[in-house]
Design an enzyme around this catalytic site. Structure first.
Site, PDB file in Angstrom:
ATOM      1  CE1 TYR A 191      35.336 102.458 136.259  1.00 54.79           C
ATOM      2  CE2 TYR A 191      35.860 101.540 134.087  1.00 54.79           C
ATOM      3  CZ  TYR A 191      36.260 101.985 135.343  1.00 54.79           C
ATOM      4  OH  TYR A 191      37.596 101.966 135.670  1.00 54.79           O
ATOM      5  NE  ARG A 222      43.077 103.990 138.982  1.00 53.09           N
ATOM      6  CZ  ARG A 222      43.945 103.011 138.778  1.00 53.09           C
ATOM      7  NH1 ARG A 222      44.845 102.729 139.680  1.00 53.09           N
ATOM      8  NH2 ARG A 222      43.943 102.320 137.665  1.00 53.09           N
ATOM      9  CG  ASP A 249      51.395  97.727 138.163  1.00 52.28           C
ATOM     10  OD1 ASP A 249      50.723  96.691 137.955  1.00 52.28           O
ATOM     11  OD2 ASP A 249      51.024  98.863 137.801  1.00 52.28           O
ATOM     12  CD  GLU A 288      53.200 105.252 149.293  1.00 49.02           C
ATOM     13  OE1 GLU A 288      52.996 104.105 148.897  1.00 49.02           O
ATOM     14  OE2 GLU A 288      53.595 106.191 148.534  1.00 49.02           O
ATOM     15  CD  GLN A 289      57.533 107.003 146.116  1.00 49.66           C
ATOM     16  OE1 GLN A 289      58.755 106.922 146.033  1.00 49.66           O
ATOM     17  NE2 GLN A 289      56.760 107.052 145.044  1.00 49.66           N
TER      18      GLN A 289
HETATM   19  C1  FAD Z   1      44.291 103.856 132.934  1.00 50.57           C
HETATM   20  C2  FAD Z   1      44.428 102.622 133.761  1.00 50.57           C
HETATM   21  C3  FAD Z   1      43.298 101.866 134.037  1.00 50.57           C
HETATM   22  C4  FAD Z   1      43.418 100.699 134.817  1.00 50.57           C
HETATM   23  N1  FAD Z   1      42.291  99.993 135.083  1.00 50.57           N
HETATM   24  C5  FAD Z   1      42.374  98.891 135.856  1.00 50.57           C
HETATM   25  C6  FAD Z   1      41.197  98.159 136.189  1.00 50.57           C
HETATM   26  O1  FAD Z   1      40.088  98.503 135.769  1.00 50.57           O
HETATM   27  N2  FAD Z   1      41.333  97.066 136.997  1.00 50.57           N
HETATM   28  C7  FAD Z   1      42.537  96.654 137.496  1.00 50.57           C
HETATM   29  O2  FAD Z   1      42.590  95.653 138.234  1.00 50.57           O
HETATM   30  N3  FAD Z   1      43.672  97.332 137.185  1.00 50.57           N
HETATM   31  C8  FAD Z   1      43.626  98.430 136.396  1.00 50.57           C
HETATM   32  N4  FAD Z   1      44.757  99.123 136.093  1.00 50.57           N
HETATM   33  C9  FAD Z   1      46.051  98.645 136.605  1.00 50.57           C
HETATM   34  C10 FAD Z   1      46.279  99.071 138.045  1.00 50.57           C
HETATM   35  O3  FAD Z   1      46.097 100.458 138.192  1.00 50.57           O
HETATM   36  C11 FAD Z   1      47.677  98.695 138.526  1.00 50.57           C
HETATM   37  O4  FAD Z   1      48.000  97.383 138.109  1.00 50.57           O
HETATM   38  C12 FAD Z   1      47.714  98.744 140.056  1.00 50.57           C
HETATM   39  O5  FAD Z   1      47.428 100.048 140.517  1.00 50.57           O
HETATM   40  C13 FAD Z   1      49.098  98.320 140.577  1.00 50.57           C
HETATM   41  O6  FAD Z   1      49.092  98.386 141.972  1.00 50.57           O
HETATM   42  P1  FAD Z   1      50.437  98.269 142.795  1.00 50.57           P
HETATM   43  O7  FAD Z   1      50.031  98.402 144.227  1.00 50.57           O
HETATM   44  O8  FAD Z   1      51.196  97.069 142.364  1.00 50.57           O
HETATM   45  O9  FAD Z   1      51.322  99.505 142.335  1.00 50.57           O
HETATM   46  P2  FAD Z   1      51.058 101.076 142.512  1.00 50.57           P
HETATM   47  O10 FAD Z   1      49.606 101.374 142.478  1.00 50.57           O
HETATM   48  O11 FAD Z   1      51.936 101.751 141.516  1.00 50.57           O
HETATM   49  O12 FAD Z   1      51.555 101.406 143.983  1.00 50.57           O
HETATM   50  C14 FAD Z   1      52.921 101.463 144.298  1.00 50.57           C
HETATM   51  C15 FAD Z   1      53.080 102.265 145.577  1.00 50.57           C
HETATM   52  O13 FAD Z   1      54.456 102.196 145.977  1.00 50.57           O
HETATM   53  C16 FAD Z   1      54.910 103.483 146.330  1.00 50.57           C
HETATM   54  N5  FAD Z   1      56.358 103.518 146.106  1.00 50.57           N
HETATM   55  C17 FAD Z   1      57.010 103.542 144.914  1.00 50.57           C
HETATM   56  N6  FAD Z   1      58.363 103.549 145.118  1.00 50.57           N
HETATM   57  C18 FAD Z   1      58.555 103.510 146.452  1.00 50.57           C
HETATM   58  C19 FAD Z   1      59.727 103.483 147.278  1.00 50.57           C
HETATM   59  N7  FAD Z   1      60.969 103.500 146.746  1.00 50.57           N
HETATM   60  N8  FAD Z   1      59.578 103.431 148.627  1.00 50.57           N
HETATM   61  C20 FAD Z   1      58.320 103.407 149.191  1.00 50.57           C
HETATM   62  N9  FAD Z   1      57.188 103.455 148.450  1.00 50.57           N
HETATM   63  C21 FAD Z   1      57.296 103.486 147.102  1.00 50.57           C
HETATM   64  C22 FAD Z   1      54.124 104.420 145.433  1.00 50.57           C
HETATM   65  O14 FAD Z   1      54.082 105.734 145.949  1.00 50.57           O
HETATM   66  C23 FAD Z   1      52.749 103.739 145.406  1.00 50.57           C
HETATM   67  O15 FAD Z   1      51.942 104.157 146.482  1.00 50.57           O
HETATM   68  C24 FAD Z   1      44.675 100.282 135.305  1.00 50.57           C
HETATM   69  C25 FAD Z   1      45.805 101.052 135.036  1.00 50.57           C
HETATM   70  C26 FAD Z   1      45.691 102.201 134.260  1.00 50.57           C
HETATM   71  C27 FAD Z   1      46.915 102.998 133.964  1.00 50.57           C
END
Ligand code: FAD
Length: 408
Positions: free
Chosen positions: A224, A118, A302, A44-45
């Site tokens: 909520y 979160r 994502d 993790e960065q």
């Molecule tokens: C306002 C809002 C409301 C939402 N509500 C919901 C909800 O109710 N329910 C739901 O299921 N989803 C919801 N989402 C969507 C959800 O937040 C995202 O889809 C989810 O957080 C994605 O998770 P992830 O682990 O794929 O990516 P991220 O949460 O973006 O995590 C990526 C991680 O990788 C790290 N990283 C990035 N680049 C590097 C690198 N080069 N080297 C090492 N580490 C790195 C980052 O620091 C981070 O910790 C919502 C989003 C928003 C914006």
């Protein structure tokens, strides 16, 4: 049918897997893979595990996976079980649809619908994974597929060689850029005002323990409870043509949020006015990818399928990805990992693409101007609540941790 759960016995030495990104998707995948018997490290960065923002919905499809990973007690301790979902009209508060959530979800789908902060969710997931295998301050800057292994290197000078690499590094994914080329995500024309309100400040509103969303012209507002009911989380979405981080950062005040929801129902405005913190978040978008894997490297969450949060499923789908990936690898053992990664993405693509499309369509449906289209939508919702657990059976019943290796 030849079905297989994570944890199935495999032959040979366990594969060594690096997960890049310690967000909700990456950490849950790491836990799923570890419990399936693999050697897993997370890179993790950030200098610590953090989540920006307030609350998140976990539908039963995701809550079931988290519970199976042994996180039920943590979820129950930190989360809230909303009794219902309630959609209302922006100005007069009229009910457009209302449906029970809990305990119905548990009865129908074997897991509750949970709303949770979160940071609490991330801490619950992290509690199940050994801290010594989480490498903070490791920003991935490059990788190379070596045929029978993958090499990756980090900004701090560290270098690793692993059997498989999983990019869970979010919408700005460096792993995705390394596999498919760099391309900036597009501004999706929406910004969100996000805030947290101590429950005692809005006690006078007598809010139900439920998830409410208010829909209006060019905007919608969701709230909520999280943090065992101590805080109310809100997100107020508004449409805008452009985004410029410098221009927008100073707009994240309670007064700005109130101005954005001028003329909305007093409940909406009282919630905003009571906020302890308020910040702004821009929504970005990418076109769906036709594939996620190259050789021994793949993507999840994502990093490969960002979606508008208007089905509340972005993180839930990232959690599902990890469960399916672990199940596919457990079923295949050490045989042809590259082919297994392709199978994983083929199993996942139809479902996440459907959710990307539905989330996009909801932006239009939630933001209709008052008029004939809006009245037709309201009439449709009055006939059958499209957010009820019954209507979402296809979404909530699905178990991403149970895969049929013959299906693709
Ligand atoms: C306002 C809002 C409301 C939402 N509500 C919901 C909800 O109710 N329910 C739901 O299921 N989803 C919801 N989402 C969507 C959800 O937040 C995202 O889809 C989810 O957080 C994605 O998770 P992830 O682990 O794929 O990516 P991220 O949460 O973006 O995590 C990526 C991680 O990788 C790290 N990283 C990035 N680049 C590097 C690198 N080069 N080297 C090492 N580490 C790195 C980052 O620091 C981070 O910790 C919502 C989003 C928003 C914006």
């Amino acid at each position: 049918m030849n079905k297989c759960h994570t944890g199935q016995k495999r032959t040979g030495a366990p594969l060594r897997i690096a997960v890049i990104g310690g967000g909700i998707g990456g950490l849950t995948a790491a836990l799923s893979l570890r419990q399936a018997g693999f050697e897993v490290d997370v890179y993790e960065q950030a200098p610590e595990l953090t989540q920006i923002g307030g609350g998140i919905n976990m539908g039963p499809n995701a809550a079931r996976i988290l519970r199976r990973l042994g996180l039920a007690a943590g979820l129950d301790r930190q989360g809230v079980r909303p009794l219902l979902t309630h959609q209302r009209r922006w100005q007069d508060g009229r009910t457009l649809q209302r449906a029970p959530l809990n305990p119905l979800c548990e009865a129908l789908y074997g897991a509750p619908h949970v709303t949770i902060h979160r940071a609490d969710l991330l801490a619950v997931i992290a509690s199940g994974f050994p801290a010594e295998h989480i490498h903070l301050g490791h920003r991935l800057v490059g990788l190379a597929d070596k045929g029978d292994s993958t090499e990756a290197w980090f900004e701090n000078g560290a270098q690793i060689t692993v059997d498989l690499l999983v990019g869970a590094d979010g919408i700005h994914s460096a792993v995705r850029a390394a596999l498919f080329g760099a391309e900036a995500p597009r501004f999706a024309g929406c910004v969100a005002y996000r805030g947290l309100v101590p429950a005692e400040r809005i006690a006078g509103l007598g809010l139900e323990i439920g998830s409410q969303s208010w829909v209006g012209p060019g905007a919608h507002f969701v709230h909520y409870f999280v943090s065992r009911g101590r805080l109310l989380n809100f997100v107020g979405w508004t449409e805008h043509d452009s985004w410029n981080r410098e221009d927008w950062t100073d707009r994240a005040t309670v007064d700005r949020a109130l101005a954005a929801f001028e003329g909305w129902h007093p409940q909406v405005r009282q919630i905003i006015a009571a906020a302890e913190t308020c910040f702004i978040w821009a929504l970005f978008d990418r076109d769906p990818l036709p594939r996620w894997s190259v050789g021994r490297t793949t993507l999840l969450g994502d990093a490969c399928h960002p979606m508008y949060p208007f089905m509340g499923q972005g993180a839930a789908q990232a959690i599902e990805d990890g469960a399916t990936l672990a199940a596919c690898l457990a079923a295949a053992g050490n045989a042809d990992p590259a082919a297994t990664l392709r199978r994983y993405e083929q199993l996942r693509l139809p479902r996440v693409t459907r959710l990307q499309d539905l989330s996009r369509a909801n932006k239009t449906r939630f933001h209709m101007r008052d008029g004939p289209g809006q009245r037709a939508r309201d009439a449709e919702w009055a006939k059958a609540a499209d957010r009820s657990p019954d209507a979402l059976r296809w979404l909530y019943e699905f178990d991403a941790g149970v895969v049929d290796p013959m299906a693709v």
